[in-house]
Design an enzyme around this catalytic site. Structure first.
Site, mmCIF file in Angstrom:
data_model
loop_
_atom_site.group_PDB
_atom_site.id
_atom_site.type_symbol
_atom_site.label_atom_id
_atom_site.label_comp_id
_atom_site.label_asym_id
_atom_site.label_seq_id
_atom_site.Cartn_x
_atom_site.Cartn_y
_atom_site.Cartn_z
ATOM 1 C CG ASP A 47 -2.121 0.798 0.876
ATOM 2 O OD1 ASP A 47 -2.091 2.204 0.922
ATOM 3 O OD2 ASP A 47 -3.179 0.218 1.054
ATOM 4 C CG ASP A 73 2.364 5.791 -6.582
ATOM 5 O OD1 ASP A 73 1.383 5.464 -7.009
ATOM 6 O OD2 ASP A 73 2.755 6.910 -6.472
ATOM 7 C CB VAL A 74 -0.501 0.805 -7.770
ATOM 8 C CG1 VAL A 74 -0.882 -0.151 -6.706
ATOM 9 C CG2 VAL A 74 -1.717 1.720 -7.782
ATOM 10 C CE1 TYR A 165 -13.878 3.191 -8.782
ATOM 11 C CE2 TYR A 165 -16.205 2.752 -9.197
ATOM 12 C CZ TYR A 165 -15.092 2.656 -8.504
ATOM 13 O OH TYR A 165 -14.975 1.547 -7.689
ATOM 14 C CE LYS A 169 -12.209 0.271 -9.704
ATOM 15 N NZ LYS A 169 -11.152 -0.696 -9.162
ATOM 16 C CB THR A 202 -14.255 0.247 2.018
ATOM 17 O OG1 THR A 202 -14.890 0.826 0.545
ATOM 18 C CG2 THR A 202 -14.563 -1.203 1.787
#
Length: 264
Positions: A47, A73-74, A165, A169, A202
């Site tokens: 993460d 950091d992806v 978003y 996805k 979440t």
């Protein structure tokens, strides 16, 4: 023969498997890390929030599991390369990757500001693609593995307030199918699937509540976005664990909704 299964032993046992989970400091990623450890997998908790990742790894080891943590950091290709080198040097293999890191903004196609789009795709799409690339290096060498990409039920429909978003996805799902087809045609036993959660309890759900604030308080938002209730991260984690296991040996290239029939 009735009752015969090609998979022997306990229903789910990932003992000896090396797994990595991104976005694992909180939310679905955290739940997935804990659930994978519970069935025996070694879990690499990744993460950008290194303190949170450390906390999750500590929780796993305190419960008798095996875990390590790393800051990632992806969106950074360099950090993915470094992570792969670390995994190779320390464990020599990677059996399971869960790409869970994600971000959401409110934006529209007609907006002048394109930064929300760029940031959303950097995390949700670039992060997933770079993660798969890193994992496939290990999995092709081993001839097997499992990758689970977290998409969203938002990918199934258009949105006038979360355009980037949902689009990001949907891209994750397409990349998943493409990678699954590629590995299958190469003869590798590498299974790659995307799962599409609805509203889950979440920190990201708080963002959704804010985006849909015109609807009303959280209970009003849930009435619109769910069929009765929001999901729990642990419910998504159960599906992740199943898809990581040999029990899902014939499932690859699937886009699986987990939203209590909301998108049905």
């Amino acid at each position: 023969m009735i009752g015969t299964s090609m998979t022997k032993g306990p229903w789910l046992d990932l003992t000896g498997r090396i797994s990595a989970v991104t976005g694992a400091a909180s939310g679905i990623g955290r739940a997935a890390a804990l659930a994978l450890a519970e069935v025996g997998a070694t879990v690499i908790v990744l993460d950008r929030d290194v303190v949170g990742a450390h906390r999750v790894a500590d929780a796993i080891t305190a419960a008798g599991g095996i875990a390590a943590f790393g800051q990632l950091d992806v969106t950074s290709e360099e950090e993915w390369v470094e992570t792969g080198l670390w995994i190779g040097k320390t464990w020599g293999n990677l059996d399971i990757l869960v790409n869970s890191a994600g971000i959401v903004f409110s934006d529209r196609v007609g907006d002048e500001d394109i930064e929300p789009y760029r940031k959303t795709f950097a995390v949700n799409v670039d992060g997933t693609l770079l993660g798969m690339r890193m994992a496939l290096g290990f999995m092709r060498a081993a001839g097997k593995g499992a990758i689970i990409n977290i998409s969203s039920a938002a990918s199934f429909t258009g949105s006038s307030i979360m355009a980037s978003y949902g689009a990001s996805k949907a891209t994750v799902a397409h990349l998943t199918r493409s990678a699954a087809l590629e590995t299958a045609r190469c003869g590798h036993d590498i299974r790659i699937n995307s799962i599409h959660p609805g509203l889950i309890q979440t920190a990201m759900a708080d963002d959704f509540y804010g985006i849909y604030e015109r609807v009303g308080p959280p209970e009003a938002v849930e009435a619109v976005m769910t069929t009765g209730r929001a999901g729990r991260p642990e419910e998504v984690a159960d599906l992740i664990v199943f898809l990581s296991s040999d029990r899902a040996s014939f499932i690859s290239g699937a886009s699986i909704a987990i939203d209590r029939a909301k998108s049905a």
